[in-house]
Design a protein around this motif. Structure first.
Motif, PDB file in Angstrom:
ATOM      1  N   GLY A 180      16.186 -61.918   1.416  1.00  0.00           N
ATOM      2  CA  GLY A 180      17.127 -63.015   1.624  1.00  0.00           C
ATOM      3  C   GLY A 180      16.922 -64.164   0.650  1.00  0.00           C
ATOM      4  N   CYS A 181      17.722 -65.205   0.808  1.00  0.00           N
ATOM      5  CA  CYS A 181      17.603 -66.368  -0.069  1.00  0.00           C
ATOM      6  C   CYS A 181      18.138 -67.603   0.651  1.00  0.00           C
ATOM      7  CB  CYS A 181      18.394 -66.141  -1.362  1.00  0.00           C
ATOM      8  SG  CYS A 181      18.277 -67.541  -2.495  1.00  0.00           S
ATOM      9  N   ASP A 182      17.411 -68.708   0.494  1.00  0.00           N
ATOM     10  CA  ASP A 182      17.834 -69.974   1.114  1.00  0.00           C
ATOM     11  C   ASP A 182      18.349 -70.978   0.100  1.00  0.00           C
ATOM     12  OD1 ASP A 182      17.176 -69.076   3.580  1.00  0.00           O
ATOM     13  OD2 ASP A 182      15.347 -70.268   3.818  1.00  0.00           O
ATOM     14  N   LYS A 183      18.494 -70.582  -1.157  1.00  0.00           N
ATOM     15  CA  LYS A 183      18.814 -71.576  -2.185  1.00  0.00           C
ATOM     16  C   LYS A 183      20.302 -71.941  -2.214  1.00  0.00           C
ATOM     17  CE  LYS A 183      14.916 -72.203  -4.731  1.00  0.00           C
ATOM     18  NZ  LYS A 183      13.889 -72.025  -3.696  1.00  0.00           N
ATOM     19  N   PHE A 184      21.150 -71.034  -1.878  1.00  0.00           N
ATOM     20  CA  PHE A 184      22.596 -71.304  -1.853  1.00  0.00           C
ATOM     21  C   PHE A 184      23.114 -71.933  -3.149  1.00  0.00           C
ATOM     22  CE2 PHE A 184      21.738 -70.690   2.642  1.00  0.00           C
ATOM     23  CZ  PHE A 184      22.864 -69.995   3.068  1.00  0.00           C
ATOM     24  N   CYS A 185      22.793 -71.355  -4.279  1.00  0.00           N
ATOM     25  CA  CYS A 185      23.449 -71.772  -5.525  1.00  0.00           C
ATOM     26  C   CYS A 185      24.953 -71.594  -5.288  1.00  0.00           C
ATOM     27  CB  CYS A 185      22.999 -70.888  -6.688  1.00  0.00           C
ATOM     28  SG  CYS A 185      21.218 -70.925  -6.933  1.00  0.00           S
ATOM     29  N   THR A 186      25.746 -72.524  -5.790  1.00  0.00           N
ATOM     30  CA  THR A 186      27.152 -72.557  -5.338  1.00  0.00           C
ATOM     31  C   THR A 186      27.967 -71.340  -5.794  1.00  0.00           C
ATOM     32  OG1 THR A 186      27.757 -73.899  -7.256  1.00  0.00           O
ATOM     33  CG2 THR A 186      27.214 -75.081  -5.217  1.00  0.00           C
ATOM     34  N   PHE A 187      27.501 -70.653  -6.839  1.00  0.00           N
ATOM     35  CA  PHE A 187      28.268 -69.511  -7.349  1.00  0.00           C
ATOM     36  C   PHE A 187      27.899 -68.190  -6.670  1.00  0.00           C
ATOM     37  CE2 PHE A 187      24.517 -70.267 -10.014  1.00  0.00           C
ATOM     38  CZ  PHE A 187      23.867 -69.051  -9.898  1.00  0.00           C
ATOM     39  N   CYS A 188      26.838 -68.183  -5.874  1.00  0.00           N
ATOM     40  CA  CYS A 188      26.166 -66.908  -5.562  1.00  0.00           C
ATOM     41  C   CYS A 188      26.408 -66.424  -4.135  1.00  0.00           C
ATOM     42  CB  CYS A 188      24.669 -67.078  -5.807  1.00  0.00           C
ATOM     43  SG  CYS A 188      23.753 -65.564  -5.533  1.00  0.00           S
ATOM     44  N   ILE A 189      26.652 -65.148  -4.024  1.00  0.00           N
ATOM     45  CA  ILE A 189      26.970 -64.545  -2.728  1.00  0.00           C
ATOM     46  C   ILE A 189      25.731 -64.068  -1.965  1.00  0.00           C
ATOM     47  CG2 ILE A 189      27.257 -62.169  -3.598  1.00  0.00           C
ATOM     48  CD1 ILE A 189      30.047 -62.924  -1.689  1.00  0.00           C
ATOM     49  N   VAL A 190      24.597 -63.990  -2.676  1.00  0.00           N
ATOM     50  CA  VAL A 190      23.407 -63.356  -2.091  1.00  0.00           C
ATOM     51  C   VAL A 190      23.004 -63.939  -0.724  1.00  0.00           C
ATOM     52  CG1 VAL A 190      20.924 -62.945  -2.422  1.00  0.00           C
ATOM     53  CG2 VAL A 190      22.530 -62.435  -4.264  1.00  0.00           C
ATOM     54  N   PRO A 191      22.939 -65.269  -0.556  1.00  0.00           N
ATOM     55  CA  PRO A 191      22.507 -65.781   0.762  1.00  0.00           C
ATOM     56  C   PRO A 191      23.425 -65.345   1.896  1.00  0.00           C
ATOM     57  CG  PRO A 191      22.430 -67.518  -0.895  1.00  0.00           C
ATOM     58  CD  PRO A 191      23.133 -66.356  -1.523  1.00  0.00           C
ATOM     59  N   TYR A 192      24.677 -65.092   1.578  1.00  0.00           N
ATOM     60  CA  TYR A 192      25.634 -64.691   2.616  1.00  0.00           C
ATOM     61  C   TYR A 192      25.517 -63.206   2.961  1.00  0.00           C
ATOM     62  CZ  TYR A 192      27.541 -69.128   1.085  1.00  0.00           C
ATOM     63  OH  TYR A 192      27.677 -70.446   0.753  1.00  0.00           O
ATOM     64  N   GLY A 224      11.701 -60.217  -5.101  1.00  0.00           N
ATOM     65  CA  GLY A 224      12.308 -61.165  -4.166  1.00  0.00           C
ATOM     66  C   GLY A 224      13.374 -61.934  -4.911  1.00  0.00           C
ATOM     67  N   GLN A 225      14.367 -62.452  -4.201  1.00  0.00           N
ATOM     68  CA  GLN A 225      15.430 -63.200  -4.882  1.00  0.00           C
ATOM     69  C   GLN A 225      14.895 -64.481  -5.495  1.00  0.00           C
ATOM     70  OE1 GLN A 225      18.122 -62.425  -5.941  1.00  0.00           O
ATOM     71  NE2 GLN A 225      18.659 -60.590  -4.791  1.00  0.00           N
ATOM     72  N   THR A 226      13.930 -65.097  -4.819  1.00  0.00           N
ATOM     73  CA  THR A 226      13.215 -66.234  -5.414  1.00  0.00           C
ATOM     74  C   THR A 226      11.741 -65.947  -5.119  1.00  0.00           C
ATOM     75  OG1 THR A 226      13.526 -67.468  -3.364  1.00  0.00           O
ATOM     76  CG2 THR A 226      15.081 -67.910  -5.118  1.00  0.00           C
ATOM     77  N   VAL A 227      11.222 -65.002  -5.870  1.00  0.00           N
ATOM     78  CA  VAL A 227       9.962 -64.362  -5.524  1.00  0.00           C
ATOM     79  C   VAL A 227       8.811 -65.371  -5.416  1.00  0.00           C
ATOM     80  CG1 VAL A 227       9.236 -63.762  -7.881  1.00  0.00           C
ATOM     81  CG2 VAL A 227       8.700 -62.221  -6.015  1.00  0.00           C
ATOM     82  N   PRO A 258      11.550 -65.115 -10.396  1.00  0.00           N
ATOM     83  CA  PRO A 258      11.079 -66.428  -9.974  1.00  0.00           C
ATOM     84  C   PRO A 258      12.186 -67.469 -10.149  1.00  0.00           C
ATOM     85  CG  PRO A 258      10.276 -65.948 -12.161  1.00  0.00           C
ATOM     86  CD  PRO A 258      11.050 -64.733 -11.731  1.00  0.00           C
ATOM     87  N   HIS A 259      12.189 -68.487  -9.313  1.00  0.00           N
ATOM     88  CA  HIS A 259      13.144 -69.588  -9.486  1.00  0.00           C
ATOM     89  C   HIS A 259      12.412 -70.718 -10.207  1.00  0.00           C
ATOM     90  CE1 HIS A 259      15.948 -72.821  -8.590  1.00  0.00           C
ATOM     91  NE2 HIS A 259      16.828 -71.886  -8.277  1.00  0.00           N
ATOM     92  N   PRO A 260      13.051 -71.311 -11.220  1.00  0.00           N
ATOM     93  CA  PRO A 260      12.347 -72.357 -11.983  1.00  0.00           C
ATOM     94  C   PRO A 260      11.809 -73.474 -11.102  1.00  0.00           C
ATOM     95  CG  PRO A 260      14.374 -71.725 -13.110  1.00  0.00           C
ATOM     96  CD  PRO A 260      14.381 -70.990 -11.797  1.00  0.00           C
ATOM     97  N   LYS A 297      24.125 -76.294  -8.181  1.00  0.00           N
ATOM     98  CA  LYS A 297      23.043 -76.608  -7.232  1.00  0.00           C
ATOM     99  C   LYS A 297      21.786 -75.778  -7.544  1.00  0.00           C
ATOM    100  CE  LYS A 297      22.463 -76.981  -2.243  1.00  0.00           C
ATOM    101  NZ  LYS A 297      21.658 -75.835  -1.970  1.00  0.00           N
ATOM    102  N   ARG A 298      21.386 -75.869  -8.801  1.00  0.00           N
ATOM    103  CA  ARG A 298      20.212 -75.090  -9.196  1.00  0.00           C
ATOM    104  C   ARG A 298      18.891 -75.824  -8.942  1.00  0.00           C
ATOM    105  NH1 ARG A 298      19.640 -69.811  -9.696  1.00  0.00           N
ATOM    106  NH2 ARG A 298      18.141 -70.026 -11.393  1.00  0.00           N
ATOM    107  N   ASN A 299      18.946 -77.094  -8.658  1.00  0.00           N
ATOM    108  CA  ASN A 299      17.724 -77.850  -8.324  1.00  0.00           C
ATOM    109  C   ASN A 299      16.758 -78.058  -9.485  1.00  0.00           C
ATOM    110  OD1 ASN A 299      18.533 -78.139  -5.709  1.00  0.00           O
ATOM    111  ND2 ASN A 299      17.443 -76.299  -5.008  1.00  0.00           N
TER     112      ASN A 299
END
Ligand code: SAH
Ligand code: SF4
Ligand code: F3S
Length: 467
Positions: A180-192, A224-227, A258-260, A297-299
């Motif tokens: 899963g993923c909790d980042k919810f980048c605005t373009f990305c469907i993965v968290p849904y 992992g999506q944000t390993v 990894p997420h930056p 929303k890449r943070n």
């Protein structure tokens, strides 16, 4: 793309391996065929499903024609991935005419996203299951043989604890350490489609690495999506890397993606201090413009990202970097796009995955940000980033001529008789004469020629290298 660590978004099928004797026979002799699309998380999930099915008594089939169960394990990241799967399902529909008892199913991220559509618009589909329903796969197949079966519930507690995957023979093992993923980048469907982030316990991951080592795998890739946002109890990603590095028989450790914003100094120091951790980082940037990164929303900002690249490179000599870039995100101006090219020139990635922005229904960007860039312009921008990256990759690869690299041999090269292919620590694809060298061994290769994607050389046979 199949050779790359992170994303296999082109949807090239990965056909599962043959299964030997079932351990807990429930269904005898039934054969299953799985085609895998999308990223390595899906490749790993296919292996998980094959493990579950093997224990239920299924055997694997390398051809859909011979199977009693046909599954497409799908990806929803961009629109064309979906069109492709619907096309493939229609193409496979003839099998149901020849074999009415055949169960045809859709699993993975698209299953969650388009469950109703599959059930209603593709009549040959009688099973749809999402990424958190694989434990129930044998039951769902049994149900689907009577009436259409659907289970796309997301379960924030499902981490498939204790379920061993059935791995294809090969040289490296995927281990999913978080889902899963909790980042919810605005373009990305993965968290849904994959639900909330959850990490697998460290002892379970170490156990899986030990199983992989006992099966002969010398290289593991933690997935992992944000390993690097991994956390289970007190154990963070850096601690986990140390624990996996302690597993006998594992000689190389990779991870993706990894997420930056989750790259800590502790993680960088751990990587630098542990030889088994490969000198390669896939560090998706998406854009070189602060306003686009904000809208996504890449943070992180461009300067924070560049600072991270500097810290990584100054701590680890010879580190190779790759990235993901999206061209033509909603609202991206010409100046924003130029900023992405500038960032690519500045960082000089070894390789990159580059995509045209594809609006995904249900995401914030689709709902709230006007898709201002025309298809033609997206195409032009994508071509420009690809041309720039190709030039940079070629230039970087050329600097390898004359260098000696330690290669883990993967198999026969696709082109050229008598040639073998393997990967360097920095994830370069290296081709060389087989000269009797066995798969899944390490060999040192001196590089003689390079292209955009491949380095070619000769094994230094007198010195079979360690990792
Ligand atoms: N978790 C990873 C990315 C997983 S998706 C990360 O955050 O880096 C892999 C890549 O697909 C993304 O990095 C992005 O570049 C691309 N992607 C995701 N959604 C997309 C979309 N709607 N359109 C185009 N590319 C997209
Ligand atoms: Fe998608 Fe962002 Fe999560 Fe990556 S971090 S999977 S791009 S939402
Ligand atoms: Fe991977 Fe595609 Fe799902 S990129 S997580 S298979 S949407």
């Amino acid at each position: 793309m199949a050779e790359l660590l992170n994303i296999e978004l082109d949807g090239r099928p990965v056909v599962s391996d043959t299964i030997s004797e079932p351990e807990i026979p429930v269904v005898r002799g039934q054969k299953v065929y799985i085609e895998t699309y999308g990223c390595q998380m899906n490749v790993s999930d296919t292996e998980l499903m094959m493990g579950i099915l093997k224990r239920a008594g299924y055997q694997s089939s390398s051809r859909p024609e011979d199977a009693d169960v046909v599954l497409l394990n799908t990806c929803a990241i961009r629109e064309h991935a979906e069109e492709r799967v619907v096309g493939r399902l229609n193409q496979l529909s003839y099998l149901k005419v020849k074999k009415p008892h055949l169960v045809m199913g859709v699993s993975g991220c698209m299953a969650k996203h388009l469950a109703d559509e599959f059930m209603h618009r593709v009549p040959s589909v009688d099973l749809v299951l999402g990424p958190d329903s694989y434990r129930r796969l044998p039951d769902l197949i049994a149900e689907a043989s009577r009436e259409p079966a659907l289970d796309v519930r997301l379960d924030r507690d499902e981490d498939y604890l204790g379920l061993d995957p059935l791995r294809k023979n090969g040289t490296h093992a995927w281990i999913t350490i978080m889902r899963g993923c909790d980042k919810f980048c605005t373009f990305c469907i993965v968290p849904y489609v994959r639900g909330r982030e959850r990490s697998v316990s460290a002892p379970e991951i170490v156990r899986q690495a030990e199983v992989a080592a006992s099966e002969g795998f010398q290289e593991v890739t933690l997935l992992g999506q944000t390993v690097n946002s991994y956390r289970h109890g007190d154990c963070d990603f850096a601690d986990l890397l140390q624990m996996v590095a302690g597993v006998d028989g594992i000689r190389r450790i990779r991870f993706t993606s990894p997420h930056p914003s989750d790259f800590t100094d502790k993680l960088i120091d751990t990587m630098a201090g542990e030889e088994k951790i490969c000198r390669f980082v896939h560090l998706p940037v998406q854009s070189g413009s602060d306003s686009v990164l904000g809208a996504m929303k890449r943070n992180y900002t461009v300067s924070e990202y560049l600072n991270l690249v500097d810290r990584l490179r100054s701590t680890m000599q010879g580190l190779c970097l790759s990235t993901d870039v999206i061209a033509g995100f909603s609202g991206e101006t010409e100046a924003d796009f130029e900023a992405t090219l500038d960032l690519m020139r500045q960082v000089r990635y070894d390789s990159a995955f580059m995509f045209k922005y594809s609006p995904r229904e249900g995401t914030v960007a689709h709902r709230e940000i006007a898709d201002t860039v025309s298809e033609v312009e997206k195409g032009r921008r994508l071509e420009a980033v690809i041309a720039l990256q190709n030039q940079i990759s070629e230039e970087i690869n050329r600097t390898y001529v004359g260098k000696k690299l330690d290669i883990l041999v993967q198999g026969d090269a696709k082109k050229g008789k008598g040639l073998a292919v393997g990967k360097s620590d920095g994830f370069k694809t290296v081709v060389f004469p087989r000269s009797g060298i066995k798969d899944n061994t390490f060999v040192q290769v001196e590089i003689q020629k390079t292209t955009l994607k491949t380095l070619t050389g000769h094994p230094v046979l007198s010195q079979v290298a360690s990792c």
